[in-house]
Design an enzyme around this catalytic site. Structure first.
Site, PDB file in Angstrom:
ATOM      1  CB  SER A  19     -96.884  30.312 -12.893  1.00  0.00           C
ATOM      2  OG  SER A  19     -97.529  31.418 -13.510  1.00  0.00           O
ATOM      3  CG  LEU A  20    -101.545  27.373 -15.776  1.00  0.00           C
ATOM      4  CD1 LEU A  20    -103.045  27.114 -15.871  1.00  0.00           C
ATOM      5  CD2 LEU A  20    -100.774  26.282 -16.504  1.00  0.00           C
ATOM      6  CB  THR A  66     -98.124  34.974  -7.903  1.00  0.00           C
ATOM      7  OG1 THR A  66     -99.168  34.221  -7.297  1.00  0.00           O
ATOM      8  CG2 THR A  66     -96.851  34.165  -7.968  1.00  0.00           C
ATOM      9  CE  LYS A  70    -101.077  38.186  -5.665  1.00  0.00           C
ATOM     10  NZ  LYS A  70    -102.491  37.808  -5.842  1.00  0.00           N
ATOM     11  CG  ASN A  91    -102.009  41.548  -9.657  1.00  0.00           C
ATOM     12  OD1 ASN A  91    -102.140  42.762  -9.821  1.00  0.00           O
ATOM     13  ND2 ASN A  91    -102.662  40.668 -10.403  1.00  0.00           N
ATOM     14  CG  ASP A 107    -105.045  39.429  -8.127  1.00  0.00           C
ATOM     15  OD1 ASP A 107    -104.973  38.762  -9.175  1.00  0.00           O
ATOM     16  OD2 ASP A 107    -104.209  39.329  -7.203  1.00  0.00           O
ATOM     17  N   GLY A 130    -111.770  32.766   3.985  1.00  0.00           N
ATOM     18  CA  GLY A 130    -110.351  33.070   4.051  1.00  0.00           C
ATOM     19  C   GLY A 130    -110.110  34.545   4.275  1.00  0.00           C
ATOM     20  NE  ARG A 155    -107.446  28.789   6.959  1.00  0.00           N
ATOM     21  CZ  ARG A 155    -106.408  28.451   6.216  1.00  0.00           C
ATOM     22  NH1 ARG A 155    -105.878  27.249   6.316  1.00  0.00           N
ATOM     23  NH2 ARG A 155    -105.894  29.312   5.355  1.00  0.00           N
TER      24      ARG A 155
END
Length: 272
Positions: A19-20, A66, A70, A91, A107, A130, A155
């Site tokens: 994580s940044l 994260t 969530k 989040n 987000d 997704g 998917r």
């Protein structure tokens, strides 16, 4: 102005080493003169989050949450923002003065900021690659910019059905498509990839991009992704997950501190 009160915040997830967020928030604290503030990483899964939150002392101002926590964050909050309720995920957990917890989803607001900055306008036809937690935020953000319709390419076909309540809550028409048919939806006004690193790479050779399209990939490492590189080569406007990481962090910073976020300092820290 200097603020010396000791306060703490952290990003929580599993895995979390990459994580940044600590770099971004810590730079913000320094630039805003919040000398008593610190921001760290905590590795914890969804099942560990309730116990973690229950054990936090009064010095804690909030948590950035994260994956995979969530939905758990939303469930344990005492009060939930309308957007987090609509999306079904949070989040951001903010500690209120009375000790209760407020859940929000920055987000969504971060995505809106990024998409508007990329020139997305009302009436856009949107493709979302997704159908996981980030896709929920993407659907809500698409609704906020006035999208005409959203197609989710998944998917797992049943995953699209799990997103229909989100689309209904935010008021945007939702269609589903199979993953093998993703290239047929490449010519949308806006394509948002919400899948993990590597999943969308095989699509790079099959997408027939329109130069007028905007492509937003939530992945930022490595960059550009193969799909982003293909979109750039086609002349599309491309934005990365780093843009979202900064925008959602700004919202969290202001929730936690009550101080306007020093965006320039936070952006510089992210670039470093």
């Amino acid at each position: 102005m200097q603020f010396s009160t000791r306060r703490r915040a952290a990003v929580v997830g599993k895995p979390i080493a990459h994580s940044l967020s600590p770099a971004i928030h810590s730079a913000g604290y320094a630039a805003a003169g919040l000398t008593g503030w610190s921001y760290t990483k905590i590795e914890a899964g969804a099942d560990e989050l309730p116990g973690l939150v229950a054990g936090l002392g009064p010095e804690w101002a909030g948590l950035s949450v994260t994956m995979p926590g969530k939905e758990a964050a939303l469930a344990l909050a005492d009060e939930v923002s309308p957007v987090a309720a609509a999306v079904g995920a949070a989040n951001t957990l903010v500690r209120r003065p009375d000790g209760t917890w407020y859940a929000d989803n920055t987000d969504v607001t971060g995505m809106v900021e990024v998409l508007e900055g990329a020139g997305c306008v009302a009436g856009a036809v949107v493709t979302v690659l997704g159908a996981g937690g980030t896709a929920r935020a993407a659907i809500a953000a698409a609704a906020r910019i006035g999208a005409a319709e959203v197609t989710v390419v998944a998917r797992r076909p049943e995953a699209v059905d799990e997103l229909r309540p989100v689309a209904a809550a935010v008021g945007v028409p939702l269609a589903g498509a199979e993953w093998d048919g993703a290239p047929a939806h490449a010519r949308a006004d806006l394509v948002i990839s919400t899948v993990p690193k590597g999943v969308a790479d095989p699509l790079a050779d099959n997408f027939d991009w329109r130069p007028e399209s905007v492509f937003f990939d939530v992945v930022y490492d490595p960059w550009p992704t193969p799909l982003a590189a293909a979109a750039l080569a086609a002349g599309c406007r491309v934005v990365s997950g780093l843009d979202l990481l900064l925008a959602q962090a700004v919202g969290q910073f202001e929730h936690f501190t009550g101080v306007a976020a020093p965006r320039a300092a936070m952006r510089a820290a992210l670039r470093r």
